[in-house]
Write an enzyme that holds these catalytic residues in place. Sequence first.
Site, PDB file in Angstrom:
ATOM      1  N   TYR A   1      16.982  14.497  31.465  1.00 25.84           N
ATOM      2  CA  TYR A   1      16.485  15.639  30.901  1.00 25.84           C
ATOM      3  C   TYR A   1      17.191  17.091  31.217  1.00 25.84           C
ATOM      4  O   TYR A   1      18.826  17.295  31.812  1.00 25.84           O
ATOM      5  CB  TYR A   1      15.955  16.407  32.740  1.00 25.84           C
TER       6      TYR A   1
ATOM      7  N   ASP B   1      18.911  16.977  41.855  1.00 25.79           N
ATOM      8  CA  ASP B   1      19.900  17.720  40.853  1.00 25.79           C
ATOM      9  C   ASP B   1      21.409  18.163  40.977  1.00 25.79           C
ATOM     10  O   ASP B   1      21.615  18.753  40.578  1.00 25.79           O
ATOM     11  CB  ASP B   1      19.033  18.168  40.080  1.00 25.79           C
TER      12      ASP B   1
END
Length: 664
Positions: A407, A323
Amino acid sequence: MRPKRWQYLWVSAIALVLIATLTLRPAPAQSPPHPLDPLTADEIQTAVAVIKAAHPLSEEARFPNISLQEPDKGLVWAFQPGDALSRAAFVVVLEPVKNITYEAVVDLTTAELTAWNEISGVQPAILDEEFEVLSELAKADPRWQAAMQKRGITDFESAVVDGWAPGLLSPAERASGKRLMRGYTYYQPNYINYYGAPIEGLMVVVNLTDREVMEVVDTGVEPFSTANFDYDEETTAPLQPSPKTLTIQQPQGKTFTLEGNAVTWQNWKFRYILHPREGLTLYQVSYAKDGVERPILYRASLSEMVVPYAETGPTWAVKSAFDVGEYRFGWLSTPMYLGNEVPQNAVLLDAIMADDLGEPTLMEDVIALYERDGGILWRHYDFNNETHEGRRSRELVMTTVAAIGNYDYAISWIFHEDGMLEEQTDLTGIMLAKGTEDVTETHDHFGHLVAPHVVAVNHQHFLNFRLDFDVDGPANTVAEMNVATVPQGNSNPYGNAFAMETVPLTSETKAVRDMSMANSRTWMVMGAKENELGMPTGYMLMPGSNSAFFPAKESNVRQRGEFAGHHLWVTQYKPNELYAAGDYPNQSTPNQGLPEWVADDEPLAGEDVVLWYTQGVTHIPRPEEWPIMTVHKAGFKIMSYGFFPQNPVLNVAAPEPVLAAEAP
């Protein structure tokens, strides 16, 4: 992993116009900026203009990263207000049609290009527009359309194609050398949580270099949910009664001071930047005692995060999100709201970053700084004397929140009065789910049923934090502290003894370590000085909750994210060693980053050392986390160990005692 940032970027554009208008007015002379100040809008524009003048770029050229090129660490520590240090920008340039990546350094003081290098065989992070390109190409492809029609969906506008970095590459994909993305489809007729309606078994592979669909994978039809899994106020009525108002006020003002990007609070001083890749980054963290400022950390930041998924199906086994390096954690920072993510007394701060076109963008309210109650600082009640002494603690918190597709991650640095620095990660958002035919079986081998036709897949989050310690200066030594039972015998006749043993970690390969609950294991960074008791001044890294990294050693995600295989790594300081999985994890090859850097096994005793701590969360989904997760907290602490000769907060003033009967 599609970013959702367009809703507020237009506001940023208007604000930047206002900034530009104001900068046209005559301004008083200002002292030189601090060498760790973030890039200004003018500096971003200067960097891009210098590059374009020196190397004419195509119209398609993009800028995945424009950030501060940090100056020499020694010069920064020696910097005094009024000193003039040259400022520089580090720039990554992608020529997508040519599939070429360049790295540049621009001297902003002289407006000169001082470095320009082609970096072969790498792919920078995914760009915002590439998510749109992926969706357009997928929806126009007859194979994707046929797969959707086979599932009874002809309204293609109600479909969302969500983009992912490619992760595990097939031999053909690797051999192509192209810039790739994968697309996963969801059904979204009229509600916001399209992640609750995955079109299972359908994956699109897009060649971004040539702007064409390389492959459409369809493993067969699985039912998808048409239920409404929204979680907003309109869809969760009736709402429960609101609790009584809880107001957080500071009628006498804030205790901290903020000068540019420098923060002073009680005995703490530090600087910060919102880095486009790393997110919130701290610099020059120091603690003052008896009028002396003592350094603890030069730099602290999130280095990388990897999220492996446990499902073995062909459209799932390729998934593994890095990420930070693949999606730019800092660029995906989102606005916060008082009384929501942060309390009402927070100060919300802005940041300026460059967009993919190289234009400065004002990101509003993406950093929060606030004080909060911290519970008991210390106390004792003496029954013999019937005396009570106690102090209430206060904490200073700096927070950012990034939304990376499904998320959301909040990263907070928490400063405690007693010299402890704590990192807290809040994980929330929406779990990644797959469609399933079964609506009664509550357990899937690789996930759990959370709604009819919806299985949330088992996964992990492994975050690596780069901690550049300078405890009382750059010459530090790292030791491991283990507690063990002393064998019963002459030295332990009653079997009750246990002792702590300190073992120096003398070289980089010896310092690749894992947590041990059986030994209450911690790690200490010791400075070259001694305290009044004759022991080295030090700071201890105390792990919080953690996990083992479960992907097999042979797996691609482990080979590319080997940093997650161990909880601690220690390296000699190198200014360009910043990212645990390497500079370019998108489409990377194995053993980048930390495994490569420790291979030469450099000595660590008395050196300038960097600790890399890996924090892991294993997420086995629960129905209570659907359709949106309540927060899961993880973190670690950096605690003084001999840095002070006694309790450093004995001098905290006592509050006026108030008994319950006297309270308003």
